[in-house]
Scaffold this motif. Sequence first.
Motif, short mmCIF file in Angstrom:
data_model
loop_
_atom_site.label_atom_id
_atom_site.label_comp_id
_atom_site.label_asym_id
_atom_site.label_seq_id
_atom_site.Cartn_x
_atom_site.Cartn_y
_atom_site.Cartn_z
N THR A 40 36.03 55.31 64.82
CA THR A 40 34.63 55.20 65.23
C THR A 40 33.88 54.45 64.14
OG1 THR A 40 34.77 57.33 66.39
CG2 THR A 40 32.57 56.43 65.98
N THR A 41 33.22 53.37 64.52
CA THR A 41 32.50 52.53 63.55
C THR A 41 31.07 52.27 64.02
OG1 THR A 41 33.31 50.52 64.63
CG2 THR A 41 34.57 51.34 62.75
N ARG A 42 30.23 51.96 63.06
CA ARG A 42 28.90 51.42 63.33
C ARG A 42 28.81 50.09 62.61
NH1 ARG A 42 25.75 55.32 61.67
NH2 ARG A 42 25.03 56.11 63.69
N GLU A 43 28.57 49.02 63.36
CA GLU A 43 28.53 47.67 62.79
C GLU A 43 27.14 47.08 62.88
OE1 GLU A 43 30.10 43.99 61.18
OE2 GLU A 43 30.86 46.04 61.23
N TRP A 44 26.67 46.62 61.73
CA TRP A 44 25.48 45.77 61.68
C TRP A 44 26.00 44.35 61.52
CZ3 TRP A 44 25.67 50.60 59.52
CH2 TRP A 44 24.64 51.49 59.86
N PRO A 45 25.98 43.55 62.57
CA PRO A 45 26.78 42.32 62.57
C PRO A 45 26.30 41.22 61.66
CG PRO A 45 25.50 42.51 64.59
CD PRO A 45 25.32 43.79 63.86
N GLY A 46 25.07 41.24 61.18
CA GLY A 46 24.63 40.16 60.31
C GLY A 46 24.88 38.82 60.96
N ASN A 47 25.55 37.94 60.24
CA ASN A 47 25.89 36.61 60.73
C ASN A 47 27.32 36.62 61.24
OD1 ASN A 47 26.23 33.93 61.22
ND2 ASN A 47 25.97 33.25 59.12
N GLU A 48 27.51 36.95 62.53
CA GLU A 48 28.79 36.89 63.25
C GLU A 48 29.62 38.16 63.23
OE1 GLU A 48 31.06 33.16 62.65
OE2 GLU A 48 29.51 32.72 61.16
N GLY A 49 29.40 39.07 62.30
CA GLY A 49 30.15 40.32 62.31
C GLY A 49 31.33 40.32 61.34
N SER A 50 31.76 41.51 60.98
CA SER A 50 32.82 41.70 60.00
C SER A 50 34.20 41.44 60.61
CB SER A 50 32.77 43.13 59.46
OG SER A 50 31.50 43.45 58.95
N ARG A 51 35.15 41.17 59.73
CA ARG A 51 36.55 40.97 60.13
C ARG A 51 37.44 41.77 59.17
NH1 ARG A 51 33.80 38.53 63.31
NH2 ARG A 51 34.27 36.60 64.44
N GLU A 85 51.69 54.39 57.61
CA GLU A 85 50.73 54.06 56.56
C GLU A 85 49.97 52.81 56.99
OE1 GLU A 85 50.97 52.64 51.93
OE2 GLU A 85 52.17 54.39 52.53
N LEU A 86 48.65 52.89 56.99
CA LEU A 86 47.80 51.80 57.45
C LEU A 86 46.86 51.36 56.34
CD1 LEU A 86 46.71 49.98 59.81
CD2 LEU A 86 45.05 51.81 60.26
N GLU A 87 46.73 50.04 56.19
CA GLU A 87 45.71 49.47 55.31
C GLU A 87 44.79 48.60 56.14
OE1 GLU A 87 46.30 47.81 51.14
OE2 GLU A 87 46.08 45.96 52.32
N ILE A 88 43.49 48.81 56.00
CA ILE A 88 42.47 48.01 56.67
C ILE A 88 41.76 47.21 55.59
CG2 ILE A 88 40.45 48.08 58.17
CD1 ILE A 88 41.34 50.95 58.98
N PHE A 89 41.97 45.91 55.59
CA PHE A 89 41.51 45.04 54.50
C PHE A 89 40.33 44.21 54.99
CE2 PHE A 89 41.40 41.13 52.08
CZ PHE A 89 41.65 41.53 50.78
N ARG A 90 39.22 44.25 54.26
CA ARG A 90 38.02 43.51 54.66
C ARG A 90 38.16 42.04 54.25
NH1 ARG A 90 32.71 44.18 56.43
NH2 ARG A 90 31.26 42.64 55.59
N ARG A 91 38.26 41.17 55.25
CA ARG A 91 38.40 39.73 55.01
C ARG A 91 37.08 39.06 54.68
NH1 ARG A 91 42.48 36.82 58.75
NH2 ARG A 91 40.72 35.37 58.92
N THR A 92 35.99 39.60 55.16
CA THR A 92 34.68 38.93 55.10
C THR A 92 33.79 39.57 54.04
OG1 THR A 92 34.03 40.34 56.95
CG2 THR A 92 34.66 38.07 57.46
N GLU A 93 32.75 38.80 53.67
CA GLU A 93 31.79 39.30 52.70
C GLU A 93 30.52 39.78 53.41
OE1 GLU A 93 29.84 36.17 50.28
OE2 GLU A 93 31.27 34.81 51.25
N ALA A 94 29.52 40.15 52.60
CA ALA A 94 28.36 40.85 53.13
C ALA A 94 27.55 40.04 54.14
CB ALA A 94 27.45 41.28 51.99
N LEU A 95 27.47 38.73 53.97
CA LEU A 95 26.60 37.94 54.83
C LEU A 95 27.03 38.00 56.30
CD1 LEU A 95 27.73 34.81 55.77
CD2 LEU A 95 27.81 34.61 53.29
N TYR A 96 28.28 38.37 56.56
CA TYR A 96 28.76 38.41 57.94
C TYR A 96 28.57 39.76 58.61
CZ TYR A 96 30.77 33.90 56.89
OH TYR A 96 30.94 32.58 56.54
#
Length: 358
Positions: A40-51, A85-96
Amino acid sequence: MKVQADYVGRVETRDPAGPLVDFPAVRIRLRFEGNALKVTTREWPGNEGSRYQLRLDGRDAGLFVPRAGVHEQFLLTGLAYGIHELEIFRRTEALYGQTQWLAFETPGGQGLAPPLRRSRRLMVLGDSMCTGYGIEGLLGLHRGCAANQNAALAFPEMLGVCFDAEVHNCSNSNTYLLAQHGTAEVANWQALLVRSCAWLNDSQWDVALYQPEVLLIMVGNDWTQTETTASPSFAAPPLPAYSQAYAQLLEQLRLDYPAAHLICSMSPAVHDNWPPSYPSYTEQSGVVTQVVARLQTDGDTRLHYFEFQRSTDDELSACEWHPGVPLHLSMARQLIGPIVRLTGWQPMQGWAERFLPA
């Protein structure tokens, strides 16, 4: 059954509903026994959204793109029942975009203790040259966007793989030493240093939570320019103010990280031929080396200067003249020697293979 997650990187944790993430290369690690995982997530998409890149049991498991707002969905289904075992790695920075992680559950299974942390610790402070900006796009064909940013292919992550080290990549595009050179709320490094989320002004990071052994500082590209159809224009920073701001940054970092080796450097893409008719490299390198030398003379024996080889045009092959994977790999390789000499760490055998073309 709920699953406990471990967060590696700067994370905002004041909201008891769940951690908020926007810095690049934050990794979320968890273990569970079951055949599926819901999130369950809450996303503030900014410019295009997180990846986010998923790695399940050490293998690539695809891309996760959180939808705007609050959503519960299956992240993994159809697995063989067992321990995963799962790793979720954030590819994008804050602006997205920013993501709040509200819950992980494995229906019909059970959560297990997260994987153990790595013992070695690295931190990187930098701008878009450190975030994998536009690295999966091509110069002249694409603009930088969420889809082609990938911090997993940037040199800070390469160093983490090389030394089997935990990495905090506290980098953010368009962040400057002098506030008047910024256009967004995140205008300068003095503001960003204390934040647990880059684009959350009132967030507060506790430096005691993460004390790196090595901290690479690659900031200060304040030679901003705006391209027009006629010619590029730029605003050169006043050098005395720039020097003072750089010194204050290093002094604050030394207070925050008293035992760390601070390695000061400059982007390899800084040259005297850009902006036109202005010696950016000469001016910036002059300030950085002078400030480092003065602080060394004042007694800081764990402060160092490192010079990257200047890049060629061919190496700036990603979007908007940013480094492609080969240049990031070169930067990581250039840093290996200094880090080995300072720490005694030894590189992992075959570490570069995962970053080479198939």
